[in-house]
Design a protein around this motif. Structure first.
Motif, PDB file in Angstrom:
ATOM      1  N   VAL A  14       0.844  -1.203   0.000  1.00  0.00           N
ATOM      2  CA  VAL A  14       0.000   0.000   0.000  1.00  0.00           C
ATOM      3  C   VAL A  14       0.877   1.249   0.000  1.00  0.00           C
ATOM      4  N   ASN A  15       1.921   1.252   0.815  1.00  0.00           N
ATOM      5  CA  ASN A  15       2.832   2.399   0.859  1.00  0.00           C
ATOM      6  C   ASN A  15       3.518   2.617  -0.490  1.00  0.00           C
ATOM      7  N   ASN A  16       3.796   1.528  -1.192  1.00  0.00           N
ATOM      8  CA  ASN A  16       4.402   1.648  -2.512  1.00  0.00           C
ATOM      9  C   ASN A  16       3.426   2.265  -3.510  1.00  0.00           C
ATOM     10  N   ILE A  17       2.158   1.866  -3.398  1.00  0.00           N
ATOM     11  CA  ILE A  17       1.132   2.431  -4.286  1.00  0.00           C
ATOM     12  C   ILE A  17       1.010   3.931  -4.086  1.00  0.00           C
ATOM     13  N   LEU A  18       1.137   4.365  -2.830  1.00  0.00           N
ATOM     14  CA  LEU A  18       0.999   5.787  -2.491  1.00  0.00           C
ATOM     15  C   LEU A  18       2.362   6.457  -2.289  1.00  0.00           C
ATOM     16  N   SER A  19       3.382   5.946  -2.940  1.00  0.00           N
ATOM     17  CA  SER A  19       4.724   6.517  -2.801  1.00  0.00           C
ATOM     18  C   SER A  19       4.797   7.909  -3.423  1.00  0.00           C
ATOM     19  N   ASN A  20       5.794   8.653  -3.005  1.00  0.00           N
ATOM     20  CA  ASN A  20       5.981  10.000  -3.563  1.00  0.00           C
ATOM     21  C   ASN A  20       6.218   9.950  -5.068  1.00  0.00           C
ATOM     22  N   GLU A  21       6.867   8.916  -5.517  1.00  0.00           N
ATOM     23  CA  GLU A  21       7.123   8.763  -6.956  1.00  0.00           C
ATOM     24  C   GLU A  21       5.814   8.633  -7.726  1.00  0.00           C
ATOM     25  N   ASN A  22       4.898   7.815  -7.212  1.00  0.00           N
ATOM     26  CA  ASN A  22       3.608   7.653  -7.884  1.00  0.00           C
ATOM     27  C   ASN A  22       2.764   8.917  -7.793  1.00  0.00           C
ATOM     28  N   LYS A  23       2.828   9.599  -6.663  1.00  0.00           N
ATOM     29  CA  LYS A  23       2.083  10.852  -6.527  1.00  0.00           C
ATOM     30  C   LYS A  23       2.556  11.875  -7.554  1.00  0.00           C
ATOM     31  N   GLN A  24       3.872  11.974  -7.729  1.00  0.00           N
ATOM     32  CA  GLN A  24       4.423  12.907  -8.703  1.00  0.00           C
ATOM     33  C   GLN A  24       4.030  12.508 -10.121  1.00  0.00           C
ATOM     34  N   LYS A  25       3.920  11.204 -10.358  1.00  0.00           N
ATOM     35  CA  LYS A  25       3.496  10.720 -11.681  1.00  0.00           C
ATOM     36  C   LYS A  25       2.080  11.188 -11.997  1.00  0.00           C
ATOM     37  N   TYR A  26       1.190  11.102 -11.011  1.00  0.00           N
ATOM     38  CA  TYR A  26      -0.183  11.568 -11.226  1.00  0.00           C
ATOM     39  C   TYR A  26      -0.207  13.057 -11.559  1.00  0.00           C
ATOM     40  N   ILE A  27       0.636  13.823 -10.884  1.00  0.00           N
ATOM     41  CA  ILE A  27       0.685  15.270 -11.122  1.00  0.00           C
ATOM     42  C   ILE A  27       1.225  15.570 -12.521  1.00  0.00           C
ATOM     43  N   SER A  28       2.317  14.904 -12.891  1.00  0.00           N
ATOM     44  CA  SER A  28       2.935  15.150 -14.207  1.00  0.00           C
ATOM     45  C   SER A  28       1.988  14.790 -15.342  1.00  0.00           C
ATOM     46  N   GLN A  29       1.247  13.710 -15.174  1.00  0.00           N
ATOM     47  CA  GLN A  29       0.326  13.273 -16.218  1.00  0.00           C
ATOM     48  C   GLN A  29      -0.862  14.219 -16.393  1.00  0.00           C
ATOM     49  N   ASN A  30      -1.131  15.031 -15.388  1.00  0.00           N
ATOM     50  CA  ASN A  30      -2.311  15.908 -15.430  1.00  0.00           C
ATOM     51  C   ASN A  30      -1.944  17.379 -15.258  1.00  0.00           C
ATOM     52  N   GLU A  31      -0.710  17.746 -15.600  1.00  0.00           N
ATOM     53  CA  GLU A  31      -0.227  19.107 -15.364  1.00  0.00           C
ATOM     54  C   GLU A  31      -1.056  20.159 -16.109  1.00  0.00           C
ATOM     55  N   GLU A  32      -1.352  19.922 -17.369  1.00  0.00           N
ATOM     56  CA  GLU A  32      -2.112  20.906 -18.150  1.00  0.00           C
ATOM     57  C   GLU A  32      -3.529  21.081 -17.618  1.00  0.00           C
ATOM     58  N   ALA A  33      -4.149  19.973 -17.262  1.00  0.00           N
ATOM     59  CA  ALA A  33      -5.500  20.055 -16.700  1.00  0.00           C
ATOM     60  C   ALA A  33      -5.492  20.817 -15.375  1.00  0.00           C
ATOM     61  N   LEU A  34      -4.439  20.628 -14.574  1.00  0.00           N
ATOM     62  CA  LEU A  34      -4.320  21.340 -13.297  1.00  0.00           C
ATOM     63  C   LEU A  34      -4.180  22.841 -13.522  1.00  0.00           C
ATOM     64  N   LYS A  35      -3.428  23.234 -14.538  1.00  0.00           N
ATOM     65  CA  LYS A  35      -3.262  24.663 -14.832  1.00  0.00           C
ATOM     66  C   LYS A  35      -4.584  25.297 -15.261  1.00  0.00           C
ATOM     67  N   GLU A  36      -5.304  24.598 -16.124  1.00  0.00           N
ATOM     68  CA  GLU A  36      -6.595  25.126 -16.581  1.00  0.00           C
ATOM     69  C   GLU A  36      -7.583  25.245 -15.427  1.00  0.00           C
ATOM     70  N   GLN A  37      -7.573  24.253 -14.547  1.00  0.00           N
ATOM     71  CA  GLN A  37      -8.475  24.301 -13.398  1.00  0.00           C
ATOM     72  C   GLN A  37      -8.093  25.423 -12.438  1.00  0.00           C
ATOM     73  N   ALA A  38      -6.782  25.646 -12.276  1.00  0.00           N
ATOM     74  CA  ALA A  38      -6.326  26.726 -11.400  1.00  0.00           C
ATOM     75  C   ALA A  38      -6.777  28.078 -11.943  1.00  0.00           C
ATOM     76  N   LYS A  39      -6.644  28.274 -13.247  1.00  0.00           N
ATOM     77  CA  LYS A  39      -7.093  29.526 -13.860  1.00  0.00           C
ATOM     78  C   LYS A  39      -8.591  29.739 -13.638  1.00  0.00           C
ATOM     79  N   ALA A  40      -9.356  28.700 -13.899  1.00  0.00           N
ATOM     80  CA  ALA A  40     -10.808  28.812 -13.742  1.00  0.00           C
ATOM     81  C   ALA A  40     -11.187  29.071 -12.285  1.00  0.00           C
ATOM     82  N   TYR A  41     -10.532  28.378 -11.372  1.00  0.00           N
ATOM     83  CA  TYR A  41     -10.869  28.497  -9.953  1.00  0.00           C
ATOM     84  C   TYR A  41     -10.592  29.912  -9.430  1.00  0.00           C
ATOM     85  N   TYR A  42      -9.376  30.398  -9.658  1.00  0.00           N
ATOM     86  CA  TYR A  42      -9.005  31.706  -9.113  1.00  0.00           C
ATOM     87  C   TYR A  42      -9.628  32.860  -9.890  1.00  0.00           C
ATOM     88  N   SER A  43      -9.906  32.656 -11.170  1.00  0.00           N
ATOM     89  CA  SER A  43     -10.632  33.678 -11.931  1.00  0.00           C
ATOM     90  C   SER A  43     -12.025  33.873 -11.350  1.00  0.00           C
TER      91      SER A  43
END
Length: 208
Positions: free
Chosen positions: A161-190
Motif C-alpha cells: 500500500v505504501n508503494n502504491i501511495l509513494s511520492n514517486e507515484n504521486k508525482q506521476k499523477y501530477i505530471s500526467q495531469n499538469e495541463e489540466a491542473l493549470k486550466e483548473q487553477a485559472k478557472a478556480y481563481y478567476s
C-alpha cells in the motif's frame, strides 16, 4: 472733525473685509482638506479591494483542483535464496488490487496576487501537489507460486500500500495531469477574483 469722523466710519468696513477674507481662507482650506480626503478615499477603496482579493484567494489553504479515480494492481515477486542463489521453484507472486480517488491541487497559502496596473493583477500559482485521497479500497492480496513458494518471503500488504501511495507515484499523477491542473487553477481563481473585482484583468504565472 469731518475727516476724523469719516475715518471712524471706515472701521466697520475694514472689519467686514477681514471677516470676509478669513472666511474665504477658511473655505479654501476646507476645500483643500476635502480634496485630500476625497483622494484618500479613492486610494483607500483601491487598497481595500486589493486586500479583499488577497483574502478571498488565500481563504483556503489547500485547494483541490482535480479528483482522479485510480484503479490498478500492484505486483510483488519474491523467492528464497541461499548464498545469493535463488532456489528453483521457490518463486512467489503476490497481487494487490486497489482503487481510490486522488486529490490534486495547490497550497492556497502560497498563491500570490500582485497589482500590475490600475485594473490588472498577476496571480502566481505554486507547484501542484498531491493533497490526499478518498474512498480507498485495497482488496485482500492474492498469492500464486511454484511448489516451493512457501519458502519465499511473504509480501507485507502495508508495504505494498505504501508503494502504491509513494511520492514517486504521486508525482506521476501530477505530471500526467499538469495541463489540466493549470486550466483548473485559472478557472478556480478567476472565479474567486471576479466575485470581488469583476473588472480586473488577470495574468497567471505558474511556478516550477
Amino acid at each position: 472733525m469731518k475727516f476724523f469722523k469719516a475715518r471712524v466710519l471706515l472701521w466697520p468696513a475694514a472689519l467686514l473685509l477681514v471677516l470676509l477674507g478669513g472666511g474665504a481662507a477658511a473655505a479654501f482650506a476646507s476645500g483643500g482638506v476635502n480634496a485630500l480626503a476625497l483622494k484618500s478615499l479613492f486610494t483607500s477603496s483601491s487598497s481595500e479591494r486589493d486586500s479583499q482579493v488577497v483574502q478571498a484567494v488565500t481563504r483556503v489553504q489547500e485547494v483541490a483542483l482535480l479528483s482522479l479515480h485510480i484503479e490498478g494492481i500492484d505486483r510483488y515477486e519474491s523467492n528464497r535464496e541461499i548464498f545469493g542463489v535463488a532456489i528453483p521453484a521457490s518463486e512467489k507472486t503476490t497481487l494487490l488490487q486497489y482503487k481510490f480517488d486522488a486529490k490534486l491541487g495547490v497550497d492556497g497559502a502560497k498563491v500570490k496576487v500582485e497589482r500590475t496596473g490600475p485594473e490588472s493583477l498577476r496571480v502566481t500559482i505554486p507547484e501542484s501537489k498531491f493533497i490526499g485521497f478518498d474512498n480507498p479500497v485495497f482488496e485482500d492480496a492474492l498469492e500464486s507460486g511454484n511448489p516451493l513458494s512457501w519458502l519465499a518471503e511473504p509480501a507485507v500488504q502495508t508495504r505494498m500500500v505504501n508503494n502504491i501511495l509513494s511520492n514517486e507515484n504521486k508525482q506521476k499523477y501530477i505530471s500526467q495531469n499538469e495541463e489540466a491542473l493549470k486550466e483548473q487553477a485559472k478557472a478556480y481563481y478567476s472565479g474567486i477574483i471576479a466575485s470581488v473585482a469583476p473588472e480586473v484583468t488577470l495574468d497567471f504565472y505558474f511556478a516550477g
